[in-house]
Design an enzyme around this catalytic site. Structure first.
Site, mmCIF file in Angstrom:
data_model
loop_
_atom_site.group_PDB
_atom_site.id
_atom_site.type_symbol
_atom_site.label_atom_id
_atom_site.label_comp_id
_atom_site.label_asym_id
_atom_site.label_seq_id
_atom_site.Cartn_x
_atom_site.Cartn_y
_atom_site.Cartn_z
ATOM 1 C CG ASP A 169 -16.748 -11.962 9.858
ATOM 2 O OD1 ASP A 169 -15.529 -12.189 10.017
ATOM 3 O OD2 ASP A 169 -17.472 -11.499 10.752
ATOM 4 C CB SER A 176 -15.992 -9.196 17.597
ATOM 5 O OG SER A 176 -15.112 -10.277 17.409
ATOM 6 C CG HIS A 205 -14.740 -9.469 12.235
ATOM 7 N ND1 HIS A 205 -15.658 -10.455 12.565
ATOM 8 C CD2 HIS A 205 -14.192 -9.064 13.414
ATOM 9 C CE1 HIS A 205 -15.660 -10.640 13.876
ATOM 10 N NE2 HIS A 205 -14.783 -9.809 14.411
#
Length: 284
Positions: free
Chosen positions: A236, A131, A264
């Site tokens: 995601d 991320s 995610h």
């Protein structure tokens, strides 16, 4: 189904949290930890393994080694790799200072990450970035090509679109989250600090939308020369599918691996599959 949150990211099942927390607790006995003074701040890090191949783990928004990488710190091959987890400045145990989000906060994190590894005696190493940590990794790889061996990024983006802004805004107010969503981060930061820091992060990431094409690091992607693996969970909820496709197009020679059921937190939810994928790539 209720969402859960750990390390600044969403989880669909309570078992995801349990696995990550259990791994975090169980690896501690085999872990060396400390603080290293880097660029004016004391950065907390944890290190495990004795392999010749050094690997740095870069956490997501508000994340730290404790919340984001339990299964990797415990299960990545300790004979082949020396694995380092760290808390970026203002996150986790790298406080003080309080976290802020100037216009160059990703560049600052990238410089801190590289300088931390230098201070720990690693002249060449690979990057695993989740991320926000993936953004940091891409910047670090572009600006330090001679130091980065290989890179794996997942759940990451190089620009902020209108769709991204809507996703960020939808989770701005943590008081609207369930108590179970808030708990892991409140245990790290306290309720007020977490709420305020999260709002600041939303504002911090949103500021990139004002740049041409919403660029975070688009112009740096062609400068990345290390072998790069992009992993993306096709379910995601936080990173639309056009982001990994863009990275694949702009990072020369990169590979894309799609996980059809991945969300995610795919490195926690599917830790065994993820770790095997990463180990095979790093050892290739």
């Amino acid at each position: 189904m209720a969402l859960f949150l750990l390390g600044g990211r969403f989880f669909k099942h309570r078992t995801d949290i349990n696995r990550a927390v259990t791994a975090s607790q169980s690896y501690c006995s085999a872990m060396a930890s400390g603080r290293q003074h880097v660029n004016g701040v004391d950065l907390f890090y944890e290190k495990t393994g004795s392999g010749k191949h050094a690997v740095l783990l870069l956490p997501g928004a508000l994340g730290c080694t404790r919340t984001d990488f339990g299964p990797q710190l415990k299960y990545l091959n300790k004979e082949h790799f020396t694995v380092v987890g760290w808390d970026p400045r203002g996150y986790g145990k790298s406080r003080p200072p309080d976290r802020d989000f100037p216009s160059d906060f990703f560049e600052r994190d990238a410089q801190d990450a590289v300088d931390l590894m230098k201070a720990l005696g690693f002249g060449k190493f690979s990057l695993l970035g989740w991320s926000d940590g993936g953004i940091t990794a891409m910047i670090a790889a572009a600006k330090n090509p001679n130091m980065i061996s290989r890179m794996v990024v997942w759940g990451s983006n190089a620009f902020v679109s209108q769709q991204d802004l809507e996703l960020y805004e939808a989770v701005r107010d943590v008081s609207r989250w369930s108590a179970r969503m808030r708990q892991p981060m409140e245990e790290v930061y306290g309720a007020d600090v977490f709420a305020n820091t999260w709002k600041a992060w939303v504002d911090g990431i949103a500021q990139y939308a004002k740049r041409p094409e919403g660029s975070i690091c688009m112009e740096l992607l062609p400068l990345i020369s290390c072998p790069t693996l992009i992993i993306h969970g096709e379910k995601d909820p936080m990173v639309p599918n056009f982001h990994p496709q863009y990275l694949l197009k702009l990072i020369k020679g990169s590979q894309l691996h799609l996980m059809p059921e991945g969300k995610h937190n795919l490195h926690l939810r599917y830790a065994d599959e993820f770790n095997k994928l990463v180990e095979d790539f790093l050892e290739d």
